[in-house]
Design a protein around this motif. Structure first.
Motif, PDB file in Angstrom:
ATOM      1  N   GLN A 188      34.853  46.303  31.822  1.00 53.45           N
ATOM      2  CA  GLN A 188      36.390  46.990  32.356  1.00 53.45           C
ATOM      3  C   GLN A 188      36.976  47.081  30.440  1.00 53.45           C
ATOM      4  O   GLN A 188      37.827  47.937  30.132  1.00 53.45           O
ATOM      5  N   ILE A 222      44.763  45.834  38.725  1.00 56.01           N
ATOM      6  CA  ILE A 222      43.138  46.891  38.048  1.00 56.01           C
ATOM      7  C   ILE A 222      43.269  48.017  38.594  1.00 56.01           C
ATOM      8  O   ILE A 222      44.470  48.630  39.462  1.00 56.01           O
ATOM      9  N   ASP A 226      38.453  50.540  38.690  1.00 53.59           N
ATOM     10  CA  ASP A 226      37.437  49.221  38.109  1.00 53.59           C
ATOM     11  C   ASP A 226      36.711  49.078  39.158  1.00 53.59           C
ATOM     12  O   ASP A 226      35.327  47.774  38.921  1.00 53.59           O
TER      13      ASP A 226
END
Length: 260
Positions: A188, A222, A226
């Protein structure tokens, strides 16, 4: 002991590295020991000495794994019983990864890790183990052909990420979750090139994925993309095919764009 030990009656230790079966390439020794035991040993417990010990773990790890070739890390619970269905799945994962041309790297412990090492070893591939010093576990499982036992988690994690082209994650506990979320965070944040992270066991993992979507994503913690960093499946062949796709540069870069 099982027939794994009987097939090869001796291990080869090279410092903290253990070699078995086809991973033994020579009989030379590299013993260099500090023999002078006179005086106080307090220096052993100071931070400068710990730095040298940490350095040594990285050097040993890089040296042992540098020529591994394409490899996949397999994570899973040390508490998976031998007669559990996921032990058999772990063996299948190890066997089929070797059939696809990969080495298999695990945490070197019992349970699901042992299963993957066993499958890889019995298939004639490279079966590697990166152990960790814990108060309730000792040694590497007998199906590890080359292994390193680490003192420090962060050194061990570096080896997993550096020498693996993808992660296959079987059901596990806190240690497995730690490795899983470490990998997700590195992808990420673009600390590593995107690679496949496959969770095997939909019934086991679906609740976690639902929580990430329904709570973490819903709270804006998030991005939607993701969640695409993980693939959830019950199909070992699908998991292996994704690893092959990554090796052939057909795995998409899923890390989302970040605002400046």
């Amino acid at each position: 002991m099982s027939d794994g030990t009987a097939q090869h009656p001796h291990d080869r230790m090279k410092g903290p590295v253990i070699e078995r079966r086809g991973q033994i390439h020579d009989e030379s020794t590299t013993d260099q020991r500090l023999l002078d035991s006179r005086g106080s040993t307090d220096w052993l417990h100071t931070d400068p000495w710990r730095v040298l010990r940490i350095q040594a773990e990285f050097v040993e790890g890089f040296g042992a794994l540098a020529e591994t070739g394409p490899a996949i890390a397999v994570f899973g619970s040390a508490r998976t019983p031998v007669d559990h269905p996921f032990y058999a799945i772990g063996e299948e994962v190890g066997r089929k990864l070797v059939g696809a041309g990969f080495a298999v790297i695990t945490g070197g412990g019992p349970g699901a890790m042992e299963a993957a090492n066993k499958g890889a070893c019995q298939a004639g591939g490279a079966s590697l183990g990166l152990g960790i010093e814990l108060p309730f576990e000792s040694g590497l499982n007998e199906w590890v052909d080359k292994g390193i036992n680490f003192r420090y988690f962060f050194a061990r994690k570096t080896m997993f990420v550096k020498y693996s082209q993808g992660f296959v994650v079987l059901p596990g506990g806190l240690g497995t979750l730690d490795e899983l979320f470490e990998a997700l965070t590195l992808v990420q944040t673009r600390k590593v090139t995107s690679f496949p992270i496959v969770l095997i066991g939909t019934a086991y993992w679906q609740g976690m994925v639902d929580w990430l979507r329904d709570t973490v994503l819903a709270e804006g913690k998030i991005n939607a993309d993701d969640l695409d960093m993980m693939v959830l499946t019950d199909d070992v062949d699908e998991a292996v095919s994704l690893m092959v796709a990554a090796r052939e540069d057909r795995w998409p870069t899923l890390a989302p764009e970040r605002p400046e």
